[in-house]
Enzyme design. Structure first.
Site, PDB file in Angstrom:
ATOM      1  N   ASN A   1      -5.602  12.363   0.792  1.00 28.99           N
ATOM      2  CA  ASN A   1      -4.642  11.588   1.556  1.00 28.99           C
ATOM      3  C   ASN A   1      -5.399  10.766   2.586  1.00 28.99           C
ATOM      4  OD1 ASN A   1      -1.773  10.970   1.953  1.00 28.99           O
ATOM      5  ND2 ASN A   1      -2.036  11.925   3.955  1.00 28.99           N
TER       6      ASN A   1
ATOM      7  N   GLN B   1      -1.611   2.345  10.059  1.00 27.78           N
ATOM      8  CA  GLN B   1      -0.354   2.535   9.330  1.00 27.78           C
ATOM      9  C   GLN B   1       0.679   3.290  10.185  1.00 27.78           C
ATOM     10  OE1 GLN B   1      -3.391   3.127   7.971  1.00 27.78           O
ATOM     11  NE2 GLN B   1      -3.439   2.705   5.770  1.00 27.78           N
TER      12      GLN B   1
ATOM     13  N   ARG C   1       0.864  -1.170   0.000  1.00 33.71           N
ATOM     14  CA  ARG C   1       0.000   0.000   0.000  1.00 33.71           C
ATOM     15  C   ARG C   1       0.900   1.218   0.000  1.00 33.71           C
ATOM     16  NH1 ARG C   1       2.581   1.924   3.720  1.00 33.71           N
ATOM     17  NH2 ARG C   1       1.094   3.644   3.684  1.00 33.71           N
ATOM     18  N   GLY C   2       0.228   2.367  -0.198  1.00 30.39           N
ATOM     19  CA  GLY C   2       1.007   3.602  -0.358  1.00 30.39           C
ATOM     20  C   GLY C   2       1.022   3.969  -1.827  1.00 30.39           C
ATOM     21  N   ALA C   3       0.634   5.186  -2.161  1.00 26.30           N
ATOM     22  CA  ALA C   3       0.423   5.551  -3.551  1.00 26.30           C
ATOM     23  C   ALA C   3       1.584   5.182  -4.478  1.00 26.30           C
ATOM     24  CB  ALA C   3       0.107   7.057  -3.623  1.00 26.30           C
TER      25      ALA C   3
ATOM     26  N   ARG D   1      -7.621  -0.480  -6.665  1.00 21.47           N
ATOM     27  CA  ARG D   1      -7.962   0.589  -5.707  1.00 21.47           C
ATOM     28  C   ARG D   1      -8.174   1.880  -6.507  1.00 21.47           C
ATOM     29  NH1 ARG D   1      -4.207   1.086  -0.461  1.00 21.47           N
ATOM     30  NH2 ARG D   1      -6.047   2.165   0.369  1.00 21.47           N
TER      31      ARG D   1
ATOM     32  N   ASP E   1      -2.225  10.906  -2.030  1.00 22.84           N
ATOM     33  CA  ASP E   1      -2.626   9.857  -2.961  1.00 22.84           C
ATOM     34  C   ASP E   1      -3.107  10.422  -4.281  1.00 22.84           C
ATOM     35  OD1 ASP E   1      -3.031   8.779  -0.055  1.00 22.84           O
ATOM     36  OD2 ASP E   1      -2.756   7.039  -1.362  1.00 22.84           O
TER      37      ASP E   1
HETATM   38  C1  LIG Z   1       3.735   7.904   0.068  1.00 26.50           C
HETATM   39  S1  LIG Z   1       2.114   8.325   0.026  1.00 26.50           S
HETATM   40  C2  LIG Z   1       1.353   7.030   0.924  1.00 26.50           C
HETATM   41  C3  LIG Z   1      -0.104   7.325   1.161  1.00 26.50           C
HETATM   42  O1  LIG Z   1      -0.858   6.138   0.944  1.00 26.50           O
HETATM   43  C4  LIG Z   1      -1.525   5.834   2.154  1.00 26.50           C
HETATM   44  O2  LIG Z   1      -2.754   5.220   1.948  1.00 26.50           O
HETATM   45  P1  LIG Z   1      -2.849   3.609   2.057  1.00 26.50           P
HETATM   46  O3  LIG Z   1      -2.028   3.182   3.234  1.00 26.50           O
HETATM   47  O4  LIG Z   1      -4.342   3.351   2.228  1.00 26.50           O
HETATM   48  O5  LIG Z   1      -2.335   3.085   0.736  1.00 26.50           O
HETATM   49  C5  LIG Z   1      -1.692   7.169   2.820  1.00 26.50           C
HETATM   50  O6  LIG Z   1      -2.709   7.925   2.227  1.00 26.50           O
HETATM   51  C6  LIG Z   1      -0.339   7.761   2.575  1.00 26.50           C
HETATM   52  O7  LIG Z   1      -0.275   9.126   2.751  1.00 26.50           O
END
Ligand SMILES: CSC[C@H]1O[C@H](OP(=O)(O)O)[C@H](O)[C@@H]1O
EC number: 5.3.1.23
Length: 358
Positions: A255, A204, A52-54, A95, A245
């Site tokens: 985000n 997270q 996960r993470g953009a 996603r 994101d």
């Molecule tokens: C480096 S930006 C990561 C960004 O993604 C996270 O969302 P997720 O854990 O649901 O993929 C979160 O919004 C972070 O800021």
């Protein structure tokens, strides 16, 4: 492929023709890499938040297209460019909010469009996927330097910062976006301490950010989101530093859920607000944040944690996992192409028309 930072963990590894993803659902208790050899498997890993993470989502999807090309050329020969479309769509459907996923798939599609029907596409597409991966590593380093210098110039403020969710090596190909700035600022002696929001419902912050920072000896204290206002009022917080994101043409930022809360609290407490994201996170096709699709995930993520129920059976749940912070609550957006102070549509257009600064 060079490791961006020997100390930081690698969430994504391409090895021997397969994709290894560190299973972020079971960190920090277990460090287990899962192996993927199909686009469908990678799509499932993104949807289930193994990765996960953009930026990390985009990089993983790029390798997923390589795996798709291998399967389609083997099964369909000179029809592979036709049959690969369905597999790319499966990746696109994993996603909805992080635009990096679609940016990476678009780049891979452009590479596909230049290839012949007759030749095995895997090697050439792997070069493009590695380029996407390594460009993120480089972007993380550049943004880390840009963001750290902004913190250094605000030396009238406190020596602590707050961050939300996880934006480190686990969310990117390199050392991170917001966490890359934090790592760089700490290494340069500009900050002494990090306050990390736990970031429900997926934790997270507590499971991933605290783990990343403690592994590297960066002082971190964990707080529940409900404590954020008290932390800003009582601790010497100079900046709230977050990732993104999807950033729209006017500078609005999607985000992790809870980011908007922090932006409002930061404004109230005179704390500055920094968003750190590569330009692959900027979506100039959307005019403003209201246009962003906000992912809603399984209610079970809210009412249960590791099988322990924390709410009555059958309770109605609303589980949006992103929110939108309006541009007018943001002091600066840091990208690898440069920074945008007090973002607005004109300044975003100027940024995106620049050649790379470095
Ligand atoms: C480096 S930006 C990561 C960004 O993604 C996270 O969302 P997720 O854990 O649901 O993929 C979160 O919004 C972070 O800021």
């Amino acid at each position: 492929m060079t490791t961006s930072n020997p100390k930081s963990v690698e969430a994504i590894i391409w090895r021997d023709g397969r994709l290894l993803l560190l299973d972020q659902r079971i960190l920090p208790e277990q460090e287990v890499y899962l192996t993927y050899d199909s686009a469908e498997g990678v799509a499932g890993a993104i949807k289930d938040m193994v990765v996960r993470g953009a930026p990390a989502i985009g990089i993983s999807a790029a390798y997923g297209v390589v795996l798709a090309a291998r399967a389609c050329f083997a099964a369909d020969g000179d029809q592979w460019k036709t049959t690969i479309a369905d597999k790319i769509q499966v990746l696109a459907d994993s996603r909805p909010t992080a635009v990096n996923l679609f940016w990476a798939l678009d780049n891979m599609q452009k590479a596909i469009n230049h290839l012949s029907d007759q030749n095995d596409p895997e090697a050439v597409l792997l070069v493009e996927a590695i380029r996407i991966h390594e460009s993120d590593i480089a972007a993380n380093r550049t943004m880390g330097e840009f963001g750290a210098e902004i913190i250094a110039q605000s030396n009238d403020a406190g020596r602590s910062v707050m961050t939300h969710c996880n934006t480190g090596a686990l969310a990117t190909g390199g050392v991170g976006t917001a966490l890359g700035v934090i790592r760089t600022a700490f290494e340069k002696g500009y900050i002494d301490h990090v306050h990390a929001d736990e970031t429900r419902p997926w934790f997270q912050g507590s499971r991933l950010t605290a783990w990343e920072l403690m592994r590297e000896g960066i002082p971190v204290s964990l707080n529940v989101e409900g404590a954020a206002a008290h932390v800003m009022r009582t601790q010497d917080i100079s900046w709230v530093i977050v990732g993104a994101d999807r950033i729209t043409a006017n500078g609005d930022v999607a985000n992790k859920i809870g980011t908007y809360n922090l932006a409002v609290l930061a404004m109230h407490h005179g704390v500055r607000f920094m968003v750190v994201a590569p330009t692959s996170t900027i979506d100039m096709s959307l005019a403003c944040g209201e246009d962003i699709v906000i992912e809603e995930r399984d209610p079970e993520e809210v009412v249960c944690y590791k099988g322990l129920r924390v709410a009555p059976e059958g309770v109605e749940v609303f589980n949006p996992v992103f929110d939108v912070t309006p541009a007018d609550l943001i002091d600066v957006i840091v990208t690898e192409k440069g920074i945008v102070e007090r973002p607005d549509a004109e300044k975003m257009r100027a940024l995106m028309s620049k050649d790379r600064l470095h």
